[in-house]
Design an enzyme around this catalytic site. Structure first.
Site, PDB file in Angstrom:
ATOM      1  N   HIS A   1       0.833  -1.203   0.000  1.00 47.10           N
ATOM      2  CA  HIS A   1       0.000   0.000   0.000  1.00 47.10           C
ATOM      3  C   HIS A   1       0.866   1.251   0.000  1.00 47.10           C
ATOM      4  CE1 HIS A   1      -2.957   2.855   1.970  1.00 47.10           C
ATOM      5  NE2 HIS A   1      -3.635   2.385   0.954  1.00 47.10           N
TER       6      HIS A   1
ATOM      7  N   SER B   1      -6.514  -1.183  -5.546  1.00 48.00           N
ATOM      8  CA  SER B   1      -6.692  -1.605  -4.156  1.00 48.00           C
ATOM      9  C   SER B   1      -7.546  -2.876  -4.169  1.00 48.00           C
ATOM     10  CB  SER B   1      -7.345  -0.521  -3.301  1.00 48.00           C
ATOM     11  OG  SER B   1      -8.672  -0.291  -3.695  1.00 48.00           O
TER      12      SER B   1
ATOM     13  N   MET C   1      -8.739  11.337  -5.457  1.00 48.14           N
ATOM     14  CA  MET C   1     -10.044  10.811  -5.062  1.00 48.14           C
ATOM     15  C   MET C   1     -10.107   9.300  -5.214  1.00 48.14           C
ATOM     16  SD  MET C   1     -12.834  11.225  -8.091  1.00 48.14           S
ATOM     17  CE  MET C   1     -12.880   9.930  -9.340  1.00 48.14           C
TER      18      MET C   1
ATOM     19  N   LYS D   1     -21.029   5.443 -13.545  1.00 47.49           N
ATOM     20  CA  LYS D   1     -19.861   6.239 -13.925  1.00 47.49           C
ATOM     21  C   LYS D   1     -18.655   5.893 -13.047  1.00 47.49           C
ATOM     22  CE  LYS D   1     -22.705  10.045 -15.637  1.00 47.49           C
ATOM     23  NZ  LYS D   1     -23.071  11.477 -15.500  1.00 47.49           N
TER      24      LYS D   1
END
Length: 350
Positions: free
Chosen positions: A116, A140, A175, A224
């Site tokens: 990570h 992820s 984001m 989306k």
């Protein structure tokens, strides 16, 4: 508990060293964790240290990785991570990508087999500070239901971009392609706070407000967001030959194994297009025009991406430091490392 930048960074660094990370790698990791916390991105700050410490101690992060930079063309490369610390591999890979972009005008680097890597906005900001434009995609593990589905398939699969301006402002957008990142759930859980019912669902696929009952996250904007999740996974997974989709390893299932995650950086030199000065001047104009726009009721101002994060950072230091919840602070200052806190369902063990 409020901490100065140095206090917070050193506490995290020392904990990571105690777990087995080298001083150099611990320092680089703690720097990015601090960058996140001071900007109010607490989901990617100190709340993660205990998890990283456990994975390091159990062998799931290679503490002496054989990093390797492989140029596959005049403007493309693969950075082999050897399941080393994702923060370190991503920082070093971005440094090399920046060098290549300055030489070739554009650089595309695939980073593979890493752990990570935290807030990917940190890495795109690195490029923006060098007068470059950058995009990053990161995999992820599956924790989000696809649009119309009932089981997790993709992860939060974040996207980031950053760009310089003609002044001291930097656009940094970062984001998750889910309504919220999993770290937000962990942060709310550590603070014993509820979550909005639009963030996640329970094991029956029903909206949930109790952060302890979260089983899967929801994609942004329905179909989306689902499409964006797939795009990220193609760039950072399928294209790099690492596990993709539901095959991406769980963050918490077996901390003794490497995660083999993928990440993609695309960095461009504006001087090869409109010209650096013209680009930066226009970017400043964009930010000025957005800031001068009449705001809707209740918003006060139209902010550019990354502006409020810098405001939170500055306010934190003006008012005594970065706020860290007591549970996390107590862990950071304790002699304990807690190597048995996580279970296979992506949540704190009770």
């Amino acid at each position: 508990m409020k901490l100065s930048r140095d206090e917070l960074k050193n506490l995290m660094k020392n904990k990571l060293i105690k777990a087995g990370l080298s001083e150099e790698h611990a320092d680089m990791t703690a720097e990015i964790l601090t960058w996140s916390d001071e900007r109010g991105y607490h989901s990617h700050g100190a709340v993660r240290v205990e998890y990283y410490s456990e994975r390091i101690a159990k062998g799931g992060i290679t503490t002496d990785p054989a990093f390797e930079w492989k140029e596959t063309g005049p403007c493309s490369a693969i950075y082999e991570g050897d399941n080393g610390c994702g923060y370190v591999a991503s920082t070093l890979a971005m440094e090399k990508t920046i060098e290549m972009a300055k030489k070739s005008g554009i650089a595309v680097t695939g980073i593979r087999n890493i752990s990570h890597s935290g807030s990917i906005g940190y890495y795109t900001e690195m490029a923006a500070k060098q007068d470059l434009v950058a995009i990053a995609f990161c995999q992820s593990d599956p924790m989000a239901v696809p649009f119309g589905g009932t089981e997790p398939y993709y992860g939060t699969n974040p996207i980031s971009f950053a760009a310089p301006t003609a002044d001291d402002r930097t656009v940094v957008f970062d984001m998750a392609t889910t309504v919220q990142a999993w770290g937000k759930i962990l942060d709310k859980r550590s603070r014993h706070e509820a979550i909005p019912d639009s963030w996640a669902v329970d094991e029956k696929g029903q909206p949930v407000t109790d952060s302890r009952l979260v089983n899967a996250l929801l994609p942004i904007a329905g179909a989306k967001g689902y499409g964006l999740m797939m795009m990220v996974d193609v760039f950072a997974g399928v294209l790099l030959g690492v596990p993709f989709g539901k095959h991406v390893s769980s963050m918490y299932h077996d901390l003794s194994k490497g995660r083999d995650l993928g990440q993609m950086f695309i960095v461009m030199d504006p001087s090869r297009f409109v010209g650096l000065d013209a680009f930066k001047k226009s970017m400043s104009q964009v930010l000025d025009e957005l800031g001068e726009m009449p705001a809707a009721e209740g918003y006060g101002k139209v902010y550019y991406p990354g502006e409020r994060a810098v405001m939170r950072r500055d306010k934190a230091y003006e008012t005594g430091g970065v706020e860290i919840v007591d549970e996390i602070y107590n862990y950071l200052v304790s002699e304990d490392v807690h190597y048995d806190r996580y279970d296979h369902k992506n949540r704190f063990a009770e």
